[in-house]
Scaffold this motif. Structure first.
Motif, short mmCIF file in Angstrom:
data_model
loop_
_atom_site.label_atom_id
_atom_site.label_comp_id
_atom_site.label_asym_id
_atom_site.label_seq_id
_atom_site.Cartn_x
_atom_site.Cartn_y
_atom_site.Cartn_z
N GLU A 80 -19.98 38.86 -16.88
CA GLU A 80 -19.75 38.39 -18.24
C GLU A 80 -19.91 36.87 -18.35
O GLU A 80 -20.00 36.34 -19.45
CB GLU A 80 -18.34 38.76 -18.69
CG GLU A 80 -18.10 40.24 -18.81
CD GLU A 80 -16.63 40.57 -19.01
OE1 GLU A 80 -16.35 41.61 -19.64
OE2 GLU A 80 -15.76 39.81 -18.53
N GLN A 100 -21.57 33.73 -23.19
CA GLN A 100 -21.48 34.61 -24.35
C GLN A 100 -22.09 33.96 -25.60
O GLN A 100 -22.65 34.65 -26.45
CB GLN A 100 -20.02 35.01 -24.61
CG GLN A 100 -19.41 35.86 -23.51
CD GLN A 100 -20.13 37.17 -23.29
OE1 GLN A 100 -20.48 37.85 -24.26
NE2 GLN A 100 -20.35 37.53 -22.04
N LYS A 145 -26.79 44.98 -25.37
CA LYS A 145 -25.97 43.96 -24.70
C LYS A 145 -26.49 43.63 -23.31
O LYS A 145 -26.60 42.45 -22.94
CB LYS A 145 -24.51 44.40 -24.61
CG LYS A 145 -23.61 43.29 -24.06
CD LYS A 145 -22.22 43.79 -23.76
CE LYS A 145 -22.10 44.31 -22.34
NZ LYS A 145 -22.04 43.23 -21.34
N TYR A 146 -26.83 44.67 -22.55
CA TYR A 146 -27.24 44.43 -21.16
C TYR A 146 -28.62 43.77 -21.07
O TYR A 146 -28.83 42.86 -20.26
CB TYR A 146 -27.20 45.74 -20.38
CG TYR A 146 -25.80 46.29 -20.31
CD1 TYR A 146 -24.85 45.69 -19.49
CD2 TYR A 146 -25.40 47.37 -21.11
CE1 TYR A 146 -23.55 46.16 -19.45
CE2 TYR A 146 -24.10 47.83 -21.07
CZ TYR A 146 -23.17 47.23 -20.25
OH TYR A 146 -21.88 47.68 -20.22
N ALA A 151 -21.88 49.59 -26.25
CA ALA A 151 -22.70 48.40 -25.94
C ALA A 151 -24.19 48.69 -25.97
O ALA A 151 -24.97 47.98 -26.58
CB ALA A 151 -22.30 47.79 -24.59
N ASP A 192 -19.31 44.73 -10.21
CA ASP A 192 -19.55 43.34 -10.58
C ASP A 192 -20.13 42.55 -9.40
O ASP A 192 -21.10 41.81 -9.55
CB ASP A 192 -18.23 42.72 -11.05
CG ASP A 192 -18.42 41.32 -11.62
OD1 ASP A 192 -19.34 41.13 -12.44
OD2 ASP A 192 -17.65 40.42 -11.25
N PHE A 224 -11.93 37.88 -16.79
CA PHE A 224 -13.37 38.00 -16.93
C PHE A 224 -14.00 38.49 -15.64
O PHE A 224 -13.47 38.31 -14.55
CB PHE A 224 -13.99 36.64 -17.29
CG PHE A 224 -13.20 35.85 -18.28
CD1 PHE A 224 -13.22 36.18 -19.62
CD2 PHE A 224 -12.41 34.78 -17.87
CE1 PHE A 224 -12.48 35.48 -20.54
CE2 PHE A 224 -11.66 34.07 -18.78
CZ PHE A 224 -11.69 34.41 -20.12
N ASP A 253 -19.37 40.58 -25.04
CA ASP A 253 -18.16 40.96 -24.31
C ASP A 253 -16.93 40.43 -25.04
O ASP A 253 -16.91 39.28 -25.53
CB ASP A 253 -18.21 40.41 -22.89
CG ASP A 253 -19.29 41.07 -22.06
OD1 ASP A 253 -19.17 42.28 -21.80
OD2 ASP A 253 -20.26 40.39 -21.70
N GLY A 254 -15.91 41.27 -25.13
CA GLY A 254 -14.67 40.86 -25.78
C GLY A 254 -14.70 40.92 -27.29
O GLY A 254 -13.78 40.44 -27.96
N SER A 291 -12.83 35.54 -28.16
CA SER A 291 -12.97 36.60 -27.17
C SER A 291 -12.33 36.21 -25.85
O SER A 291 -11.70 37.02 -25.17
CB SER A 291 -14.44 36.95 -26.93
OG SER A 291 -15.05 37.43 -28.10
N SER A 337 -28.25 40.21 -22.12
CA SER A 337 -27.64 39.45 -21.03
C SER A 337 -28.67 39.08 -19.98
O SER A 337 -28.74 37.94 -19.51
CB SER A 337 -26.51 40.26 -20.38
OG SER A 337 -25.44 40.45 -21.26
N LYS A 343 -9.55 38.47 -24.08
CA LYS A 343 -9.79 39.14 -22.80
C LYS A 343 -8.83 38.69 -21.69
O LYS A 343 -8.35 39.50 -20.92
CB LYS A 343 -11.23 38.90 -22.32
CG LYS A 343 -12.26 39.73 -23.05
CD LYS A 343 -13.63 39.52 -22.48
CE LYS A 343 -13.75 40.08 -21.08
NZ LYS A 343 -13.65 41.53 -21.01
#
Length: 200
Positions: A148, A163, A99-100, A95, A57, A144, A15-16, A137, A103, A141
């Motif tokens: 994230e 991150q 990324k997911y 992404a 979120d 947040f 992220d970022g 990042s 995470s 950003k």
């Protein structure tokens, strides 16, 4: 199921790291490209299930890790399937599952489930991984989401900590044919490097 004449381009990173900025530059280069984002199904689905990104979120952080993993995998796959139904020749994925899934792995998802879901996803023709320090990042950003931050309070400290772990997890996804670009380049320079790699 997937049209081999199409080119799937993945822009991924923590992220970022500048994914959206680079994608916007690539869309100027190829105005006919279709951008795929997980938000396609989470925010713009029929019936407006969510009122916005904050509502998404909040929902994500209510789920346990494996349930959230399945939810995100479905949203990502559905967004890609929609793009593949179009006539566009270039699909740019923002992404992507890298990324997911990274995470969710950091947050404790079942690795066997992660690997199974990953095996069901189409492999991009070109993948660019943006490299950027979480500390930078956080400055870039300024705001947040809790997701994230590992579903913890949305603070710069939690963002940087999560991150940092996410970036380490990316090493398990990175392949030798990926292009790794330093996001500290100016956007125009970064876009030029990306276009060169994609066009090769």
């Amino acid at each position: 199921m997937y049209n081999k004449k199409r080119t799937l381009i993945c822009i991924t990173g923590a992220d970022g790291s500048g994914k959206s900025t680079l994608i916007n530059g690539l869309k100027k280069e190829w105005s006919y490209a279709w951008e795929v984002s997980i938000w396609d199904m989470l925010e713009n689905s029929a019936g407006q299930i969510f009122s916005g990104k904050k509502a998404v979120d909040d929902y994500l952080c209510l789920l346990d890790t494996n349930a959230r993993l399945l939810f995100l995998a479905h949203a990502m796959q559905a967004a890609i399937d929609k793009a593949l139904q179009s006539d566009t020749r270039i699909i740019i994925i923002n992404a992507y599952y890298y990324k997911y899934f990274a995470s969710e792995t950091v947050m404790g998802a079942d690795r066997e489930l992660v690997q199974y879901l990953a095996s069901r996803m189409p492999v991009p023709d070109k993948t660019i991984l943006l490299s950027y320090r979480p500390e930078l990042s956080a400055v870039r950003k300024k705001r947040f989401s809790r997701y994230e931050c590992g579903c913890r309070d949305a603070t710069p400290e939690n963002f940087i900590g999560f991150q940092t772990r996410l970036i380490a997890e990316f090493e398990t996804y990175t392949k030798s044919d990926w292009c790794i670009l330093d996001s500290s380049f100016l956007p125009e320079e970064l876009c030029a490097l990306a276009v060169k790699y994609i066009s090769e």
